[in-house]
Design a protein around this motif. Structure first.
Motif, PDB file in Angstrom:
ATOM      1  N   THR A  81       0.835  -1.211   0.000  1.00 23.56           N
ATOM      2  CA  THR A  81       0.000   0.000   0.000  1.00 23.56           C
ATOM      3  C   THR A  81       0.865   1.255   0.000  1.00 23.56           C
ATOM      4  O   THR A  81       0.600   2.207  -0.757  1.00 23.56           O
ATOM      5  CB  THR A  81      -0.924   0.011   1.223  1.00 23.56           C
ATOM      6  OG1 THR A  81      -1.730  -1.172   1.224  1.00 23.56           O
ATOM      7  CG2 THR A  81      -1.829   1.236   1.200  1.00 23.56           C
ATOM      8  N   LEU A  85       1.029   4.152  -2.917  1.00 23.15           N
ATOM      9  CA  LEU A  85       0.744   5.558  -2.640  1.00 23.15           C
ATOM     10  C   LEU A  85       1.918   6.446  -3.028  1.00 23.15           C
ATOM     11  O   LEU A  85       1.720   7.554  -3.547  1.00 23.15           O
ATOM     12  CB  LEU A  85       0.411   5.735  -1.155  1.00 23.15           C
ATOM     13  CG  LEU A  85      -0.872   5.035  -0.675  1.00 23.15           C
ATOM     14  CD1 LEU A  85      -1.068   5.257   0.819  1.00 23.15           C
ATOM     15  CD2 LEU A  85      -2.078   5.532  -1.447  1.00 23.15           C
ATOM     16  N   THR A  88       1.777   6.793  -6.758  1.00 23.58           N
ATOM     17  CA  THR A  88       0.701   7.709  -7.154  1.00 23.58           C
ATOM     18  C   THR A  88       1.118   9.165  -6.971  1.00 23.58           C
ATOM     19  O   THR A  88       0.898  10.013  -7.853  1.00 23.58           O
ATOM     20  CB  THR A  88      -0.567   7.419  -6.337  1.00 23.58           C
ATOM     21  OG1 THR A  88      -0.973   6.063  -6.545  1.00 23.58           O
ATOM     22  CG2 THR A  88      -1.702   8.354  -6.740  1.00 23.58           C
ATOM     23  N   LEU A 174      -1.006   5.758   6.465  1.00 26.14           N
ATOM     24  CA  LEU A 174      -1.436   5.229   5.165  1.00 26.14           C
ATOM     25  C   LEU A 174      -2.881   5.618   4.856  1.00 26.14           C
ATOM     26  O   LEU A 174      -3.220   5.899   3.701  1.00 26.14           O
ATOM     27  CB  LEU A 174      -1.305   3.696   5.154  1.00 26.14           C
ATOM     28  CG  LEU A 174       0.127   3.137   5.159  1.00 26.14           C
ATOM     29  CD1 LEU A 174       0.078   1.612   5.226  1.00 26.14           C
ATOM     30  CD2 LEU A 174       0.897   3.599   3.930  1.00 26.14           C
ATOM     31  N   LEU A 178      -3.851   7.784   1.725  1.00 21.72           N
ATOM     32  CA  LEU A 178      -4.763   7.228   0.726  1.00 21.72           C
ATOM     33  C   LEU A 178      -5.780   8.264   0.278  1.00 21.72           C
ATOM     34  O   LEU A 178      -6.067   8.404  -0.925  1.00 21.72           O
ATOM     35  CB  LEU A 178      -5.470   6.003   1.309  1.00 21.72           C
ATOM     36  CG  LEU A 178      -6.479   5.299   0.404  1.00 21.72           C
ATOM     37  CD1 LEU A 178      -5.780   4.734  -0.840  1.00 21.72           C
ATOM     38  CD2 LEU A 178      -7.198   4.183   1.154  1.00 21.72           C
ATOM     39  N   SER A 181      -3.886  10.854  -1.770  1.00 22.90           N
ATOM     40  CA  SER A 181      -3.476  10.309  -3.073  1.00 22.90           C
ATOM     41  C   SER A 181      -4.665  10.197  -4.019  1.00 22.90           C
ATOM     42  O   SER A 181      -4.526  10.383  -5.233  1.00 22.90           O
ATOM     43  CB  SER A 181      -2.830   8.935  -2.886  1.00 22.90           C
ATOM     44  OG  SER A 181      -1.654   9.036  -2.115  1.00 22.90           O
TER      45      SER A 181
END
Length: 255
Positions: A81, A85, A88, A174, A178, A181
């Motif tokens: 993950t 990210l 991204t 995260l 998220l 992102s």
């Protein structure tokens, strides 16, 4: 509690005189307050004082046990993950540079990219130093208390340290990354394809407090895995020999 008492007053014909008798019915009210020096008749919530910390200890033991049981899966998902990210944010930054987007948006991408990188390395460092024996002991335990009771005090500290570092710091980082992102992805789509609806959604998800939270949690997660934090932890917290696999009955709940 009340008492009734009659009082006779003799008088002479006047309201109060020699030949009249007036009877007064006097009510005396007494309030009885019971005091107990030893607290025998007073509910001071004594059992709750002990129930709350015991409940907290049980919840912590369950959380640490669950984390140890699924540590490998949690670490792998978290690393993938974080890498996604970071990718991204890097692509969004590249698109922003090519499209010559305003500097404020580019600065936000840089901050988010740095936060993602710090989070990635924090998770990687934690995974590298996590004792695999803890996962083995967790798989053998029947519940959280059984797992914690079979560890030494050092084992308690190691397992709790990693659980808090990842579940309490890296994973929240995260989560906020998220959201940020997703906003960056929508904005990048607008810059490339010109879809107006993606611009509106990007503005909604591009909240400043989300980026601030992501930065704070990622920084804390990375610092928790730094050599400085490890030295501080080992010098001020660990009180036993460095053997996380030594079985012991340190907790009051284990006796």
């Amino acid at each position: 509690m009340s008492k009734n008492r009659d009082i006779n007053i003799h008088g002479n014909g006047n309201l109060i005189g020699d030949n009249n008798q007036v009877t007064l019915n006097q009510n005396t009210y007494n309030t009885r307050i019971q005091h107990s020096n030893h607290g025998a008749n007073r509910d001071d919530g004594g059992p709750a004082i002990f129930a709350i910390p015991i409940g907290v200890l049980i919840l912590i033991s369950i959380a640490v046990w669950k984390f140890a049981n699924y540590a490998e899966t949690i670490y792998n998902i978290a690393i993938v993950t974080a890498a996604a990210l970071v990718t991204t944010q890097a692509l969004a930054l590249l698109i922003g540079l090519l499209k010559k987007i305003n500097n404020r948006w580019l600065y936000q991408r840089l901050i988010a990219l740095a936060s993602g990188i710090f989070t990635f390395f924090a998770i990687h460092l934690s995974k590298s130093s996590y004792p695999q024996k803890l996962s083995t002991l967790a798989a053998e335990a029947t519940d959280g208390l059984d797992f914690m009771c079979n560890l030494s005090l050092y084992g308690h500290q190691v397992s709790t340290y990693h659980m808090v570092s990842i579940s309490g710091l890296a994973i929240p980082a995260l989560f906020f990354l998220l959201i940020n992102s997703f906003s960056a992805l929508l904005a990048s789509t607008y810059f490339v394809a010109g879809w107006s609806w993606t611009k509106g959604l990007a503005v909604i998800f591009n909240a400043r407090w989300v980026l601030i939270c992501a930065t704070v949690f990622s920084g804390a997660a990375y610092l928790s895995q730094s050599s400085t934090a490890e030295k501080l932890w080992q010098s001020h917290i660990i009180t036993e020999s460095h053997d996380p696999f030594l079985k012991g009955k340190n907790s009051l709940l284990c006796r």
